[in-house]
Write an enzyme that holds these catalytic residues in place. Structure first.
Site, mmCIF file in Angstrom:
data_model
loop_
_atom_site.group_PDB
_atom_site.id
_atom_site.type_symbol
_atom_site.label_atom_id
_atom_site.label_comp_id
_atom_site.label_asym_id
_atom_site.label_seq_id
_atom_site.Cartn_x
_atom_site.Cartn_y
_atom_site.Cartn_z
ATOM 1 N N ASN A 158 0.844 -1.197 0.000
ATOM 2 C CA ASN A 158 0.000 0.000 0.000
ATOM 3 C C ASN A 158 0.880 1.249 0.000
ATOM 4 O OD1 ASN A 158 0.608 0.708 2.840
ATOM 5 N ND2 ASN A 158 -0.422 -1.232 3.226
ATOM 6 N N ASP A 164 -4.755 -6.514 5.084
ATOM 7 C CA ASP A 164 -5.841 -7.320 5.664
ATOM 8 C C ASP A 164 -5.892 -8.706 5.023
ATOM 9 O OD1 ASP A 164 -6.804 -5.385 7.443
ATOM 10 O OD2 ASP A 164 -7.847 -4.350 5.816
ATOM 11 N N PHE A 168 -4.684 3.212 14.720
ATOM 12 C CA PHE A 168 -4.982 4.202 13.688
ATOM 13 C C PHE A 168 -6.166 3.703 12.873
ATOM 14 C CE2 PHE A 168 -1.872 7.701 12.996
ATOM 15 C CZ PHE A 168 -1.174 7.534 14.181
ATOM 16 N N LYS A 211 -13.712 0.507 15.937
ATOM 17 C CA LYS A 211 -12.360 -0.078 16.010
ATOM 18 C C LYS A 211 -11.823 -0.002 17.431
ATOM 19 C CE LYS A 211 -11.227 0.416 11.251
ATOM 20 N NZ LYS A 211 -10.707 1.186 10.148
ATOM 21 N N LYS A 263 -11.025 -3.500 19.167
ATOM 22 C CA LYS A 263 -9.610 -3.835 19.317
ATOM 23 C C LYS A 263 -9.081 -3.444 20.700
ATOM 24 C CE LYS A 263 -9.002 -3.376 14.298
ATOM 25 N NZ LYS A 263 -8.061 -3.248 13.202
HETATM 26 N N1 CTP Z 1 -4.226 -3.395 11.863
HETATM 27 C C1 CTP Z 1 -3.495 -4.461 12.370
HETATM 28 N N2 CTP Z 1 -3.489 -5.663 11.721
HETATM 29 C C2 CTP Z 1 -4.195 -5.834 10.588
HETATM 30 C C3 CTP Z 1 -4.943 -4.754 10.056
HETATM 31 C C4 CTP Z 1 -4.935 -3.547 10.720
HETATM 32 O O1 CTP Z 1 -2.848 -4.297 13.407
HETATM 33 N N3 CTP Z 1 -4.143 -7.013 9.982
HETATM 34 C C5 CTP Z 1 -4.232 -2.127 12.605
HETATM 35 C C6 CTP Z 1 -3.540 -0.968 11.932
HETATM 36 O O2 CTP Z 1 -2.172 -0.899 12.276
HETATM 37 C C7 CTP Z 1 -4.294 0.230 12.507
HETATM 38 C C8 CTP Z 1 -5.673 -0.311 12.757
HETATM 39 O O3 CTP Z 1 -5.551 -1.744 12.782
HETATM 40 O O4 CTP Z 1 -3.762 0.661 13.727
HETATM 41 C C9 CTP Z 1 -6.742 0.065 11.773
HETATM 42 O O5 CTP Z 1 -6.440 -0.386 10.520
HETATM 43 P P1 CTP Z 1 -7.507 -0.287 9.329
HETATM 44 O O6 CTP Z 1 -6.976 -1.031 8.169
HETATM 45 O O7 CTP Z 1 -7.935 1.117 9.137
HETATM 46 O O8 CTP Z 1 -8.733 -1.020 9.959
HETATM 47 P P2 CTP Z 1 -9.324 -2.426 9.832
HETATM 48 O O9 CTP Z 1 -9.614 -2.907 11.220
HETATM 49 O O10 CTP Z 1 -8.459 -3.304 9.004
HETATM 50 O O11 CTP Z 1 -10.725 -2.176 9.187
HETATM 51 P P3 CTP Z 1 -11.174 -1.850 7.688
HETATM 52 O O12 CTP Z 1 -10.016 -2.227 6.810
HETATM 53 O O13 CTP Z 1 -12.349 -2.697 7.528
HETATM 54 O O14 CTP Z 1 -11.459 -0.389 7.715
#
Ligand code: CTP
Length: 404
Positions: free
Chosen positions: A209, A278, A322, A336, A340
């Site tokens: 990304n 993800d 974040f 979130k 979390k």
């Molecule tokens: N994060 C993580 N591990 C993952 C995905 C996300 O630790 N596999 C953490 C990121 O570091 C960040 C937070 O989760 O602090 C939010 O990430 P984001 O991608 O915005 O949220 P998601 O929970 O993945 O939700 P979505 O993608 O559905 O918005």
């Protein structure tokens, strides 16, 4: 914040010496007593008269030019300084400080000083990345010297790369951080994740990304200036991490999970600013994938949510996540935070100009269990980092521990 503070501003001989004038002026305006020491080569770029006029104090260049018989200048200056700032710091000035040389007024004063030292390097990118310079920076960091990282942009030599002296405003912010907030995170162990993860498809291709790592690096740098012991777990980034922090490099979400969970129990504060994938490929091909047919369907599976895992295992850690969103920020951020088990969520609308990935600025809203805590205007990532850590330090002090 700087009123009455005695700051020695060392200006060494690089083209960015001209920015020393703006820095000096800003420090004086903020109430600091500024004593300038220039190297001989710095005087080729900017005149001592300019700096004498701005600092309203005599400028020191020659160790043997003793104007007051009552004192030995380099000892007197060193004894009365609250902080020494070297901006710009050339590769030569950094090498002299690392090697303990004392062959001019600045290096001699540095050896005689017992106050903290803040170094703002500026040089060509290849010089900055030269192993000798890297070693010297590491040596100085291990001795407790603080740094304001150079910025990335057009260098005087024509390169567009890392090496530009940090802007005077950012150096002032770092100085204020030290005086105003220095020690607020003393003794705290801070883990910051930064950058984007890379999920391999085959030996030459991967999913990733746009994350640059800049937000996480700014948080690590600010935490260091507040006295914390900082560890960075960094994925793919477009800029180099700040000097003085322990860096663990990872590629995939799985590697980041391993690195982070391995040290989590020892941490007081964890800030998860990394953009973690993800999904990852179900099969990583050992050989380069060959094209066949018109379409290719990749089968992906979920990665482990690292932040959620940390939330579940939380003991006394203060956990900050974040959230990059494009709509309904409040709703998704609060979701979130609860899901979390975070103490704070830093949310941004990445569709706004000036927010999100890659740039030097951000527009964030910070949420706690009570809802919106702070909505910040457009700020530099360094400013966002300082505000965020102030908030964390305040909550830790209020709770006497884990922010609860
Ligand atoms: N994060 C993580 N591990 C993952 C995905 C996300 O630790 N596999 C953490 C990121 O570091 C960040 C937070 O989760 O602090 C939010 O990430 P984001 O991608 O915005 O949220 P998601 O929970 O993945 O939700 P979505 O993608 O559905 O918005």
């Amino acid at each position: 914040m700087l009123k009455g503070k005695s700051i020695i501003l060392g200006i060494t001989g690089g083209i960015a010496a001209y920015k020393g004038a703006a820095l000096c002026s800003k420090l004086v305006q903020a109430g600091a007593i500024v004593h300038i020491i220039m190297t001989e080569s710095a005087t080729r770029f900017i005149t001592p008269l300019t700096l004498q006029t701005l600092s309203r104090n005599p400028v020191y260049i020659d160790t043997f030019d003793e104007r007051d018989p009552a004192v030995v200048s380099h000892i007197h200056l060193a004894d009365h300084a609250d902080l020494i700032v070297i901006a710009p710091a050339t590769a030569n000035a950094i090498a002299k400080l690392a090697g303990g040389h004392a062959d001019d007024m600045l290096s001699t004063t540095l050896l005689a000083a017992t106050c903290p030292v803040l170094v703002a390097p500026a040089m060509n990118v290849h010089m900055y990345e030269h192993p000798a310079v890297v070693n010297n920076l590491e040596l100085l960091a291990a001795r407790g010297v603080m740094f304001v990282e150079p910025g990335t942009g057009q260098l005087a030599c024509g390169y567009v790369a890392k090496g530009r002296l940090a802007e005077p405003e950012d150096i002032v912010l770092a100085i204020e951080s030290w005086f105003g907030r220095g020690g607020k995170l003393k003794g705290k162990r801070v883990l910051v994740t930064a950058g984007g993860t890379m999920e391999r498809l085959d030996p030459v291709r991967y999913l990733t990304n746009d994350s640059s790592g800049k937000m996480g690096f700014a948080i690590a740098e600010a935490a260091l200036l507040m006295g914390a012991d900082v560890t960075l777990v960094a994925g793919r980034t477009s800029v180099a991490p700040p000097a003085g922090v322990k860096v663990i490099r990872v590629e995939s979400a799985e590697q980041m999970l391993e690195a982070v969970t391995g040290i989590y129990d020892d941490m007081d504060i964890v800030v998860k600013s990394a953009a973690v994938a993800d999904y990852r490929a179900v099969q990583i091909s050992g050989q380069k994938l060959k094209k066949s047919g018109e379409k290719l369907v990749l089968e992906l599976e979920r990665t482990t949510d690292i932040l959620e895992t940390l939330g579940q295992r939380k003991q006394n850690q203060f956990l900050v996540g974040f959230a990059a969103e494009t709509e309904d920020i409040d709703h998704y951020a609060m979701d979130k935070l609860r899901r979390k088990h975070c103490d704070l969520i830093v949310a941004n609308d990445v569709s706004l100009d000036g927010a999100g990935f890659n740039g030097d600025t951000n527009i964030v809203q910070i949420f706690g269990s009570e809802g919106l805590v702070e909505a910040m205007p457009l700020l530099s990532k360094r400013e966002v980092a300082v505000h965020l850590l102030e908030l964390i330090a305040g909550r830790l002090a209020y709770s006497g521990g884990n922010g609860k």
